[in-house]
Scaffold this active site. Sequence first.
Site, mmCIF file in Angstrom:
data_model
loop_
_atom_site.group_PDB
_atom_site.id
_atom_site.type_symbol
_atom_site.label_atom_id
_atom_site.label_comp_id
_atom_site.label_asym_id
_atom_site.label_seq_id
_atom_site.Cartn_x
_atom_site.Cartn_y
_atom_site.Cartn_z
ATOM 1 N N ASP A 113 41.061 73.474 -30.970
ATOM 2 C CA ASP A 113 42.122 72.523 -30.600
ATOM 3 C C ASP A 113 41.556 71.295 -29.898
ATOM 4 O OD1 ASP A 113 41.488 74.149 -28.293
ATOM 5 O OD2 ASP A 113 43.254 73.325 -27.319
ATOM 6 N N GLU A 206 42.204 76.157 -26.201
ATOM 7 C CA GLU A 206 41.399 76.081 -24.975
ATOM 8 C C GLU A 206 41.939 75.032 -24.018
ATOM 9 O OE1 GLU A 206 38.116 74.806 -22.235
ATOM 10 O OE2 GLU A 206 39.224 73.591 -23.650
HETATM 11 ZN ZN LIG Z 1 36.445 71.520 -24.745
#
Ligand SMILES: [Zn+2]
Length: 439
Positions: A113, A206
Site C-alpha cells: 500500500d 502498513e
Molecule cells: Zn513504508
Amino acid sequence: MYYDLFYYFVLSDFTGETQEIDDMSDLQRQIDTIVQEKFLRYVKVWTTSEPELAPKKTPSTACQWDLIKILEQELKDLGVPEVYLDEKGYLIGRIPARGKEGLSGLGFMAHVDTASDAPGKDVKPQIHKNWQGEVIKLTGDVTLDPQDIPDMKDFVGETLISSDGTTLLGADDKAGIAEIMTAVEVLMKTPGIQHGPIEVVFTPDEETGCGMDRFPVKELKSKFCFTLDGGREGELELECYNAWRVDLEFSGNVIHPGYARGKLVNAVTMASEFVSMLPRSESPEATDGRYGNYWPHAIEGNLDKAKVTVMIRDFDAEGGKRRLEAVQTFAKAVEASFPGGKVAVTEKMQYSNMKEELDKHPELEPLMLRAYEKAAVIPLVKPIRGGTDGSKLTAMGVPTPNIFAGGFNFHSVREWVPVKSMVKAVNVVLSLVEIWAEE
Ligand SMILES: [Zn+2]
C-alpha cells in the site's frame, strides 16, 4: 562458475581480475534494468490504503488486490514453488533451500500500500537520467530543488525517478517490493547459487498502522526477517519508537446560552484547554534524535461532546509512561476545573521498540553489517522515529530489523528515488542470503 557468478553480484572486494570486473558490472547492469522495470510497473498500480477503514477490513481498500495479484503471478512465473495468499491479502513466496537444506530461513518483507497523505492514483513516473544537479521542474510550482533537498547532491550523475508532481511516487514501499522481487529473480535464474530457505512477504495496509493485525504469523517459517522499508541508502534500523494512542472524550453539559450562567459546561472549551496543556517543547516539531514526544493528533466536537486523540512516542518505555501519566493528569485537571464536565481516557499501545527483542540475537547486527560491507554500502545505523511492520513482527516472535529501500520525501508529491540505491538494496539482500549460507 555459478559460484563465481554469484560473487559478481555481491562482492565489493573482488579480486581485481579484469574478467571478473567486466562480468560483475554486466550483472550489476542487469540488476539495474530488472529493478527499474519492476519498480516502474508497480508504482503505476494504485494501492492507496485507508486508515479509517483499516481497523475493520484487511486490505482496507480493494485496489491493493491489483498489486497483490500481480506479485502472486510474478512469483509463480519466476518458478517460486510455494506461493501462499490468504483472503486478507497477505502474500508469502517460499524458495526452498538449495544445497543448504539444514539452515534456518531468512525472510524479506515489504508493503504493497501507499499512504493516503498524497494522491496515489495514476502515478506517472518520470525518469531523470544522468541528473546534473539542476532543479527538476515537475508540475506548477512543484520542484525537486537541491537547495531544499540537500540529499540530492549525493546523486549527481545518477538516474533519479520522481512522480510528475501531482501524486506521490510510491517508492515507499514499491522500491522495497521491486528490490525483493529482483533478488528473487536473480536467485531463481541462477540455479547454482547455494542458499538456505527464503521467504518473501508482501503485506497490505502498513501505512494505516493496522497492517500486521491479521498477519498469519504461523505461516512464516523464517528465523529472521528484514523489512525493506527504510529511506536513504545505508539506513539500517534496529530500533524504533514505543508508541501509544490515547483517546479522550470530553462530555459537557448543554443548556441554552441565554440561560447558561453557572450551568453550561462546554466540551469544546474543555478539549481546547486540555490541548493547550500539552508541552510544546515535547512536540514532534521541537524534538529529534533520541528525544520522544507527544502531540494532539485529531480533534472534533461540539458543546456536548468533544474528542481528542493524542499520540505518544518514545524510544524509552519509561519516557512514554511518563507522558501517559501526564496526559492522565492534564485530563483530571480539566475535569476539576469544569465542574459537571467529565473526561474519559482510553489508552492503547500501538507498537513497541524492537530493540529489546533484537538484543536477544546479538548475531543479527554483525550479520547485517557484513552484508552491507559486501554490497559496498556504508551503514547508517539509526533509530527509526516511527515504527515499521517489522517492529510488530518482532513482537510476534520473528526478529525483523529494517533495511533501506532508497527513497526520499515519502508520502509527498516530491517523493523520489535514485536507481543506484535500489540496486544497492538488491545487493544487500543477496549478500545477506549469501553470508547466511556461509555460516
Ligand atoms: Zn513504508
